[in-house]
Scaffold this active site. Structure first.
Site, PDB file in Angstrom:
ATOM      1  N   GLY A  11     -69.623 -10.137  60.898  1.00 39.12           N
ATOM      2  CA  GLY A  11     -69.901 -11.127  61.947  1.00 39.12           C
ATOM      3  C   GLY A  11     -71.086 -10.685  62.791  1.00 39.12           C
ATOM      4  N   ARG A  72     -70.587 -11.546  54.867  1.00 39.18           N
ATOM      5  CA  ARG A  72     -69.608 -10.653  54.268  1.00 39.18           C
ATOM      6  C   ARG A  72     -69.868 -10.727  52.766  1.00 39.18           C
ATOM      7  NH1 ARG A  72     -66.802 -13.161  58.781  1.00 39.18           N
ATOM      8  NH2 ARG A  72     -66.549 -11.525  60.347  1.00 39.18           N
ATOM      9  N   ASP A 103     -66.224  -2.585  60.912  1.00 38.61           N
ATOM     10  CA  ASP A 103     -65.648  -1.568  60.025  1.00 38.61           C
ATOM     11  C   ASP A 103     -65.647  -1.974  58.549  1.00 38.61           C
ATOM     12  OD1 ASP A 103     -63.638  -3.350  60.398  1.00 38.61           O
ATOM     13  OD2 ASP A 103     -62.210  -1.907  61.266  1.00 38.61           O
ATOM     14  N   THR A 125     -70.024  -5.251  66.818  1.00 39.92           N
ATOM     15  CA  THR A 125     -69.082  -6.372  66.740  1.00 39.92           C
ATOM     16  C   THR A 125     -68.694  -6.738  68.164  1.00 39.92           C
ATOM     17  OG1 THR A 125     -66.780  -6.985  66.290  1.00 39.92           O
ATOM     18  CG2 THR A 125     -67.268  -4.650  66.179  1.00 39.92           C
ATOM     19  N   ASP A 127     -65.976  -7.640  69.155  1.00 39.18           N
ATOM     20  CA  ASP A 127     -64.560  -7.337  69.416  1.00 39.18           C
ATOM     21  C   ASP A 127     -64.321  -5.959  70.033  1.00 39.18           C
ATOM     22  OD1 ASP A 127     -64.066  -9.772  68.320  1.00 39.18           O
ATOM     23  OD2 ASP A 127     -63.137  -9.046  66.474  1.00 39.18           O
ATOM     24  N   ASP A 129     -63.548  -3.330  68.587  1.00 38.18           N
ATOM     25  CA  ASP A 129     -62.279  -2.863  68.015  1.00 38.18           C
ATOM     26  C   ASP A 129     -62.457  -1.691  67.052  1.00 38.18           C
ATOM     27  OD1 ASP A 129     -63.593  -4.272  66.052  1.00 38.18           O
ATOM     28  OD2 ASP A 129     -61.857  -5.433  65.404  1.00 38.18           O
ATOM     29  N   ARG A 171     -59.812 -10.881  66.641  1.00 32.82           N
ATOM     30  CA  ARG A 171     -58.830 -11.092  65.578  1.00 32.82           C
ATOM     31  C   ARG A 171     -57.755 -10.013  65.601  1.00 32.82           C
ATOM     32  NH1 ARG A 171     -61.824 -12.462  60.314  1.00 32.82           N
ATOM     33  NH2 ARG A 171     -63.058 -10.757  61.138  1.00 32.82           N
TER      34      ARG A 171
END
Ligand code: F6P
Length: 326
Positions: A11, A72, A103, A125, A127, A129, A171
């Site tokens: 993303g 992706r 990741d 990203t 996120d 995360d 997510r």
């Protein structure tokens, strides 16, 4: 190391362009050549690769998205795909690659390294995360975008004495939710990490306990991961809240708008720092590494070790949010 490739994968995130620029300019300054690889690892399979000069990355530091495009790439999961990528690197004279992404992209970088093309990954990203770094490129800009939108939403929510359920991205992790929830004074923040504590039933209780004739507007922030896992979407949450509290409720899903926009100072500087360090590592002959930030220092780890790390849950922030939001 004479020629390095650079690609963005997964993303997109604001600040990816700043990272591409830093990688390119650092490598050129260290007397290496640079090749831009388009659409993530796909570029290695389709041979979509361009020579980069210092001017290829002019005027991109302030632009959202990625000039290299991103994707992706399922074809890169089987080893045959990776080997095809290795062959392209040989044909193009690419001696090492900087991979900018999340990741999933790190796995591609690891597999290429294992097959003989040294890679260093940069975490990007919205996120945030990724456990091997305190900060991922794009997080700050995305949070500020979400915060600005929520501030606007509060205006109309308050005028109508309503409850707004706002779904933000994330997510697998609720970092955007917890930070923007605090920043916007949300009454409850529902994420995967707080499922047992901040349940929808608890959020409803908080509304019932807090509402008065004068104070009747509420903001509830919910992470994308929470609605996905509980299988109760934001509209259904709004209906449930309205039925239980009598407060008219509306759902707003912020969605992909959070991934766009001009990167913040923090994202531009973080991208520039990590881009520089990634090239330095390749130049030093290191491979299969991921760079990041830990306690204000730039660090790097072996990719598998980085993928095995566990990120902390921000318990302290949730405690603070719970204490000050009512
Ligand atoms: O990049 C991270 C992220 O924005 C997540 O928060 C979200 O779940 C996902 O990407 C959406 O991916 P896509 O753009 O492929 O729908």
């Amino acid at each position: 190391m004479k020629t390095i490739g650079v690609l963005t994968s997964g993303g997109d995130a604001p600040g990816m362009n700043a990272a591409i620029r830093s990688v390119t300019r650092t490598a050129l300054a260290m007397d290496m050549s640079v090749k831009g690889i388009y659409r993530g690892f796909n570029g290695l399979l389709t041979n979509h690769i361009d020579d980069f000069s210092p001017r290829s990355v002019s005027n991109i530091i302030g632009r959202g998205g990625t000039i290299l495009y991103t994707a992706r790439c399922p074809e890169f999961i089987p080893i045959e795909g990776v080997r095809k990528g290795v062959q392209t690197c040989k044909n193009e004279g690419i001696d090492g690659i900087v991979v900018i992404g999340g990741d999933g992209s790190f796995r591609g970088a690891r597999d290429l390294s294992n097959e003989g093309v040294p890679c260093v990954a940069i975490p990007a990203t919205i996120d945030n995360d990724i456990a091997s770094t305190n900060y991922t490129i794009g997080f700050d800009t995305a949070m500020n975008t979400a915060m600005e939108l929520m501030d606007k939403l509060r205006d109309t929510t308050q005028s109508h004495d309503r409850c707004s359920i706002v779904e933000v991205m994330g997510r697998r992790a609720g970092y955007i939710a917890i930070h923007t929830g605090i920043a916007c004074g949300a009454n409850s923040i529902l994420t995967l990490e707080t499922k047992d504590d901040y349940t929808i039933d608890n959020a409803i209780k908080r509304i019932i306990n807090t509402k008065t004739n004068r104070y009747r507007h509420f903001i509830i922030v919910v992470s994308e991961g929470y609605t996905a896992e509980t299988k109760v979407d934001a509209n259904s949450l709004a209906k449930k809240i309205e039925a239980a509290t009598g407060i008219e409720s509306r759902a707003t899903i912020l969605g992909h708008v959070q991934r766009g926009g001009t990167p913040s100072v923090r994202d531009r500087v973080a991208a520039s720092q990590l881009g520089y360090r990634a090239v330095e590592l390749l130049k030093e002959g290191k491979e299969n590494r991921v760079v990041g930030f830990m306690k204000n220092s730039i660090v790097d780890y072996e990719i598998n070790a980085a993928l095995d790390m566990k990120k902390d849950n921000n318990d302290e922030l949730f405690k603070i949010a719970k204490t000050i939001s009512f």
